[in-house]
Design a protein around this motif. Structure first.
Motif, PDB file in Angstrom:
ATOM      1  N   TYR A  93       0.835  -1.200   0.000  1.00  0.00           N
ATOM      2  CA  TYR A  93       0.000   0.000   0.000  1.00  0.00           C
ATOM      3  C   TYR A  93       0.868   1.247   0.000  1.00  0.00           C
ATOM      4  O   TYR A  93       2.044   1.214   0.362  1.00  0.00           O
ATOM      5  CB  TYR A  93      -0.943   0.017   1.215  1.00  0.00           C
ATOM      6  CG  TYR A  93      -0.224   0.066   2.537  1.00  0.00           C
ATOM      7  CD1 TYR A  93       0.080   1.285   3.141  1.00  0.00           C
ATOM      8  CD2 TYR A  93       0.155  -1.095   3.193  1.00  0.00           C
ATOM      9  CE1 TYR A  93       0.751   1.347   4.346  1.00  0.00           C
ATOM     10  CE2 TYR A  93       0.826  -1.054   4.408  1.00  0.00           C
ATOM     11  CZ  TYR A  93       1.120   0.165   4.978  1.00  0.00           C
ATOM     12  OH  TYR A  93       1.792   0.221   6.177  1.00  0.00           O
ATOM     13  N   VAL A  94       0.254   2.353  -0.424  1.00  0.00           N
ATOM     14  CA  VAL A  94       0.932   3.646  -0.418  1.00  0.00           C
ATOM     15  C   VAL A  94       0.034   4.639   0.311  1.00  0.00           C
ATOM     16  O   VAL A  94      -1.169   4.736   0.034  1.00  0.00           O
ATOM     17  CB  VAL A  94       1.230   4.152  -1.847  1.00  0.00           C
ATOM     18  CG1 VAL A  94       1.906   5.517  -1.803  1.00  0.00           C
ATOM     19  CG2 VAL A  94       2.087   3.141  -2.608  1.00  0.00           C
ATOM     20  N   PHE A  97       3.559  -2.775   3.699  1.00  0.00           N
ATOM     21  CA  PHE A  97       2.813  -3.990   3.403  1.00  0.00           C
ATOM     22  C   PHE A  97       2.072  -4.415   4.659  1.00  0.00           C
ATOM     23  O   PHE A  97       2.444  -4.073   5.787  1.00  0.00           O
ATOM     24  CB  PHE A  97       3.742  -5.102   2.896  1.00  0.00           C
ATOM     25  CG  PHE A  97       4.261  -5.986   3.983  1.00  0.00           C
ATOM     26  CD1 PHE A  97       3.657  -7.204   4.256  1.00  0.00           C
ATOM     27  CD2 PHE A  97       5.337  -5.604   4.758  1.00  0.00           C
ATOM     28  CE1 PHE A  97       4.120  -8.009   5.269  1.00  0.00           C
ATOM     29  CE2 PHE A  97       5.818  -6.402   5.772  1.00  0.00           C
ATOM     30  CZ  PHE A  97       5.203  -7.615   6.030  1.00  0.00           C
ATOM     31  N   THR A  98       0.988  -5.165   4.459  1.00  0.00           N
ATOM     32  CA  THR A  98       0.161  -5.618   5.572  1.00  0.00           C
ATOM     33  C   THR A  98      -0.726  -6.767   5.113  1.00  0.00           C
ATOM     34  O   THR A  98      -0.839  -7.038   3.916  1.00  0.00           O
ATOM     35  CB  THR A  98      -0.708  -4.467   6.119  1.00  0.00           C
ATOM     36  OG1 THR A  98      -1.394  -4.904   7.300  1.00  0.00           O
ATOM     37  CG2 THR A  98      -1.724  -3.991   5.100  1.00  0.00           C
ATOM     38  N   ASP A  99      -1.403  -7.383   6.071  1.00  0.00           N
ATOM     39  CA  ASP A  99      -2.437  -8.354   5.725  1.00  0.00           C
ATOM     40  C   ASP A  99      -3.818  -7.824   6.135  1.00  0.00           C
ATOM     41  O   ASP A  99      -4.817  -8.508   5.995  1.00  0.00           O
ATOM     42  CB  ASP A  99      -2.155  -9.717   6.364  1.00  0.00           C
ATOM     43  CG  ASP A  99      -2.131  -9.678   7.881  1.00  0.00           C
ATOM     44  OD1 ASP A  99      -2.297  -8.587   8.469  1.00  0.00           O
ATOM     45  OD2 ASP A  99      -1.936 -10.740   8.494  1.00  0.00           O
ATOM     46  N   ASP A 100      -3.869  -6.566   6.621  1.00  0.00           N
ATOM     47  CA  ASP A 100      -5.130  -5.934   7.037  1.00  0.00           C
ATOM     48  C   ASP A 100      -5.029  -4.430   6.785  1.00  0.00           C
ATOM     49  O   ASP A 100      -4.496  -3.690   7.621  1.00  0.00           O
ATOM     50  CB  ASP A 100      -5.392  -6.226   8.509  1.00  0.00           C
ATOM     51  CG  ASP A 100      -6.741  -5.725   9.009  1.00  0.00           C
ATOM     52  OD1 ASP A 100      -7.333  -4.818   8.369  1.00  0.00           O
ATOM     53  OD2 ASP A 100      -7.195  -6.229  10.044  1.00  0.00           O
ATOM     54  N   LEU A 101      -5.524  -3.986   5.647  1.00  0.00           N
ATOM     55  CA  LEU A 101      -5.386  -2.576   5.241  1.00  0.00           C
ATOM     56  C   LEU A 101      -6.032  -1.605   6.228  1.00  0.00           C
ATOM     57  O   LEU A 101      -5.425  -0.605   6.612  1.00  0.00           O
ATOM     58  CB  LEU A 101      -5.984  -2.362   3.854  1.00  0.00           C
ATOM     59  CG  LEU A 101      -5.235  -2.962   2.682  1.00  0.00           C
ATOM     60  CD1 LEU A 101      -6.069  -2.848   1.412  1.00  0.00           C
ATOM     61  CD2 LEU A 101      -3.897  -2.272   2.499  1.00  0.00           C
ATOM     62  N   GLU A 102      -7.262  -1.883   6.616  1.00  0.00           N
ATOM     63  CA  GLU A 102      -8.004  -0.963   7.493  1.00  0.00           C
ATOM     64  C   GLU A 102      -7.306  -0.804   8.851  1.00  0.00           C
ATOM     65  O   GLU A 102      -7.135   0.308   9.343  1.00  0.00           O
ATOM     66  CB  GLU A 102      -9.431  -1.492   7.684  1.00  0.00           C
ATOM     67  CG  GLU A 102     -10.349  -0.534   8.395  1.00  0.00           C
ATOM     68  CD  GLU A 102     -11.772  -1.062   8.444  1.00  0.00           C
ATOM     69  OE1 GLU A 102     -12.313  -1.128   9.570  1.00  0.00           O
ATOM     70  OE2 GLU A 102     -12.328  -1.385   7.381  1.00  0.00           O
ATOM     71  N   HIS A 103      -6.893  -1.908   9.417  1.00  0.00           N
ATOM     72  CA  HIS A 103      -6.215  -1.870  10.722  1.00  0.00           C
ATOM     73  C   HIS A 103      -4.872  -1.148  10.624  1.00  0.00           C
ATOM     74  O   HIS A 103      -4.506  -0.360  11.499  1.00  0.00           O
ATOM     75  CB  HIS A 103      -6.018  -3.287  11.253  1.00  0.00           C
ATOM     76  CG  HIS A 103      -5.359  -3.334  12.578  1.00  0.00           C
ATOM     77  ND1 HIS A 103      -4.013  -3.567  12.732  1.00  0.00           N
ATOM     78  CD2 HIS A 103      -5.852  -3.157  13.831  1.00  0.00           C
ATOM     79  CE1 HIS A 103      -3.708  -3.532  14.008  1.00  0.00           C
ATOM     80  NE2 HIS A 103      -4.799  -3.295  14.700  1.00  0.00           N
ATOM     81  N   ARG A 104      -4.149  -1.406   9.546  1.00  0.00           N
ATOM     82  CA  ARG A 104      -2.829  -0.791   9.388  1.00  0.00           C
ATOM     83  C   ARG A 104      -2.944   0.725   9.233  1.00  0.00           C
ATOM     84  O   ARG A 104      -2.163   1.482   9.811  1.00  0.00           O
ATOM     85  CB  ARG A 104      -2.096  -1.400   8.187  1.00  0.00           C
ATOM     86  CG  ARG A 104      -0.651  -0.989   8.109  1.00  0.00           C
ATOM     87  CD  ARG A 104       0.134  -1.541   9.286  1.00  0.00           C
ATOM     88  NE  ARG A 104       1.529  -1.145   9.172  1.00  0.00           N
ATOM     89  CZ  ARG A 104       2.287  -0.799  10.190  1.00  0.00           C
ATOM     90  NH1 ARG A 104       1.801  -0.819  11.418  1.00  0.00           N
ATOM     91  NH2 ARG A 104       3.532  -0.448  10.008  1.00  0.00           N
ATOM     92  N   TYR A 141      -3.341   4.042  -2.591  1.00  0.00           N
ATOM     93  CA  TYR A 141      -3.141   2.909  -3.496  1.00  0.00           C
ATOM     94  C   TYR A 141      -2.887   1.645  -2.688  1.00  0.00           C
ATOM     95  O   TYR A 141      -2.283   1.689  -1.621  1.00  0.00           O
ATOM     96  CB  TYR A 141      -1.924   3.165  -4.396  1.00  0.00           C
ATOM     97  CG  TYR A 141      -1.604   2.020  -5.328  1.00  0.00           C
ATOM     98  CD1 TYR A 141      -2.382   1.787  -6.458  1.00  0.00           C
ATOM     99  CD2 TYR A 141      -0.547   1.162  -5.068  1.00  0.00           C
ATOM    100  CE1 TYR A 141      -2.109   0.722  -7.309  1.00  0.00           C
ATOM    101  CE2 TYR A 141      -0.267   0.093  -5.916  1.00  0.00           C
ATOM    102  CZ  TYR A 141      -1.053  -0.116  -7.032  1.00  0.00           C
ATOM    103  OH  TYR A 141      -0.786  -1.169  -7.875  1.00  0.00           O
ATOM    104  N   HIS A 142      -3.391   0.537  -3.199  1.00  0.00           N
ATOM    105  CA  HIS A 142      -3.030  -0.771  -2.639  1.00  0.00           C
ATOM    106  C   HIS A 142      -3.112  -1.818  -3.743  1.00  0.00           C
ATOM    107  O   HIS A 142      -3.823  -1.653  -4.725  1.00  0.00           O
ATOM    108  CB  HIS A 142      -3.899  -1.152  -1.442  1.00  0.00           C
ATOM    109  CG  HIS A 142      -5.293  -1.533  -1.807  1.00  0.00           C
ATOM    110  ND1 HIS A 142      -6.295  -0.609  -1.939  1.00  0.00           N
ATOM    111  CD2 HIS A 142      -5.845  -2.744  -2.072  1.00  0.00           C
ATOM    112  CE1 HIS A 142      -7.420  -1.231  -2.262  1.00  0.00           C
ATOM    113  NE2 HIS A 142      -7.168  -2.529  -2.361  1.00  0.00           N
TER     114      HIS A 142
END
Length: 97
Positions: free
Chosen positions: A16-17, A29-36, A61-62
């Motif tokens: 993601y950016v 990078f993550t496995d949970d966009l909203e939480h990150r 962006y992701h």
């Protein structure tokens, strides 16, 4: 015998950016966009995004990957470019500023 995980069951990973309040870019990078994103905006994310001058952050962006290694490689490649190349990459992927 242990059966390997099927791709349909695999957890997605994301590159993601973020656009920071000071108009800089941050890739991760993550496995949970909203939480990150919430973690970054709480000032508890990466060292780069902790200063109040960089918040609030907006995810612009992701990209999804089926494995962690690929997401990490995308993050590494993005971070090791000059800003002009990052902007060109984002524009090529449909991000408008």
């Amino acid at each position: 015998m242990v059966q390997p995980r099927k791709n349909a069951d695999a957890k997605p990973y994301y590159f993601y950016v973020l656009l920071c309040a000071d108009n800089t870019l941050y890739g991760g990078f993550t496995d949970d966009l909203e939480h990150r994103l919430a973690t970054h905006n709480a000032g508890k994310g990466a060292k780069y995004t902790r200063p109040k001058t960089r918040r609030p952050l907006k995810m612009i962006y992701h990209e999804v990957f089926t494995d962690k290694s690929s997401a990490l490689k995308a993050e590494y490649a993005f971070k090791h470019q000059p800003r002009s190349a990052k902007l060109k990459y984002l524009t090529a992927h449909g991000v408008t500023f």
